[in-house]
Design an enzyme around this catalytic site. Structure first.
Site, PDB file in Angstrom:
ATOM      1  N   ASP A 143      -7.389  44.795   8.836  1.00 21.61           N
ATOM      2  CA  ASP A 143      -5.958  44.952   8.594  1.00 21.61           C
ATOM      3  C   ASP A 143      -5.517  43.741   7.772  1.00 21.61           C
ATOM      4  O   ASP A 143      -6.211  42.720   7.731  1.00 21.61           O
ATOM      5  CB  ASP A 143      -5.223  45.007   9.937  1.00 21.61           C
ATOM      6  N   ASP A 150      -1.736  42.444   7.241  1.00 23.39           N
ATOM      7  CA  ASP A 150      -0.591  41.665   7.710  1.00 23.39           C
ATOM      8  C   ASP A 150      -0.822  41.111   9.118  1.00 23.39           C
ATOM      9  O   ASP A 150      -1.176  41.846  10.041  1.00 23.39           O
ATOM     10  CB  ASP A 150       0.666  42.536   7.724  1.00 23.39           C
ATOM     11  N   ASP A 172      -4.163  43.122  14.360  1.00 24.63           N
ATOM     12  CA  ASP A 172      -3.240  42.479  15.298  1.00 24.63           C
ATOM     13  C   ASP A 172      -2.413  43.474  16.092  1.00 24.63           C
ATOM     14  O   ASP A 172      -1.766  43.097  17.068  1.00 24.63           O
ATOM     15  CB  ASP A 172      -2.268  41.577  14.532  1.00 24.63           C
TER      16      ASP A 172
END
Length: 262
Positions: A8, A10, A181
């Site tokens: 991922d 961000d 996250d």
């Protein structure tokens, strides 16, 4: 078959939302108003402090779709290219760069899988030396964005894209790694044999602890150019071609799977 490493973007590779990081340059370029910048800053605050659940992501998707309607595609790409290093370079986690280097050294492709738009993610991926990128694609007509989303790289669709790439490129998913996250990327993490939670939101942390997934804490943003050898920038620039081609292939596959992806 080799494995791959899926990241991922961000809050996993960079310390904030990649799409929202460019709101000020877009304002300076005459694309958005001061009010939109303030609203984006608020969205960034919510995202950084509490993570984003499905409802918040839907609100952000709707806001961004409305925001870009009518924008000139070439202008957006020009602004991103001109400001990329200034905006993104200081936000990259040193720990993430180290992991990318380790996976490359082990012979694994590095794939960024992000819900942010391809106009932002593809140049960032090239800058990082990623091999491939999967990202959201905005619909374009006559060189302008319509405000519609042609392909939405989010939640279960990320996992579907990973499986499609594995079938296309021969990745062994049981030997592959994934990093995120957000609890919204649970399906992406479940798609590989070595899932990792990075700076996880509370819901993903709970899942990671219950399933005994490693939890990593990244805290050191670093000036990326200080980490890359001189020749790496050229390699990163060359990566753009592969990034665009594979992203297009996954997007086309998603369009065949269902009428709409947004």
């Amino acid at each position: 078959m080799p494995g791959a490493a899926f990241f991922d973007l961000d809050k996993t590779i960079i310390a904030k939302s990649s799409a929202m990081a460019f709101t000020k340059p877009f304002q300076a370029g005459g694309l958005i108003s001061r009010r939109a910048v303030v609203r984006s800053a608020y969205g960034q605050f919510v995202y950084l402090t509490g993570g984003a659940d499905h409802d918040q992501m839907e609100k952000m998707r709707h806001f961004m779709s409305q925001l870009v309607a009518g924008w000139d595609v070439a202008t957006v790409r020009e602004i991103v290219a001109e400001t990329l290093h200034t905006i993104v370079d200081p936000l990259v986690y040193e720990e993430a760069v180290g992991l990318i280097e380790e996976h490359h050294a082990a012979g694994r492709d590095v794939v960024i899988v992000s819900t942010s738009g391809s106009e932002v993610v593809e140049p960032i991926g090239a800058m990082l030396g990623a091999d491939l990128v999967v990202a959201t694609r905005l619909e374009e007509v006559d060189g302008r964005y319509t405000g519609e989303i042609a392909y939405y790289a989010y939640a279960e669709e990320k996992a579907a894209a990973i499986r499609a790439l594995a079938a296309e490129r021969g990745y062994d998913l049981a030997a592959s790694y994934a990093y995120s996250d957000s609890v919204t990327d649970t399906a992406m993490l479940e798609a590989v044999g070595h899932p990792h939670a990075v700076n996880p939101d509370k819901d993903l942390r709970r899942i990671a602890v219950a399933r005994d997934w490693p939890v990593l804490v990244f805290t050191r943003p670093v000036a990326l150019r200080s980490r890359l050898p001189g020749g790496r920038s050229t390699l990163a620039a060359l990566a753009v071609t592969g990034v665009v081609a594979v992203g297009g292939a996954v997007w086309a596959g998603a369009r065949r799977r269902r009428p709409t992806a947004g």
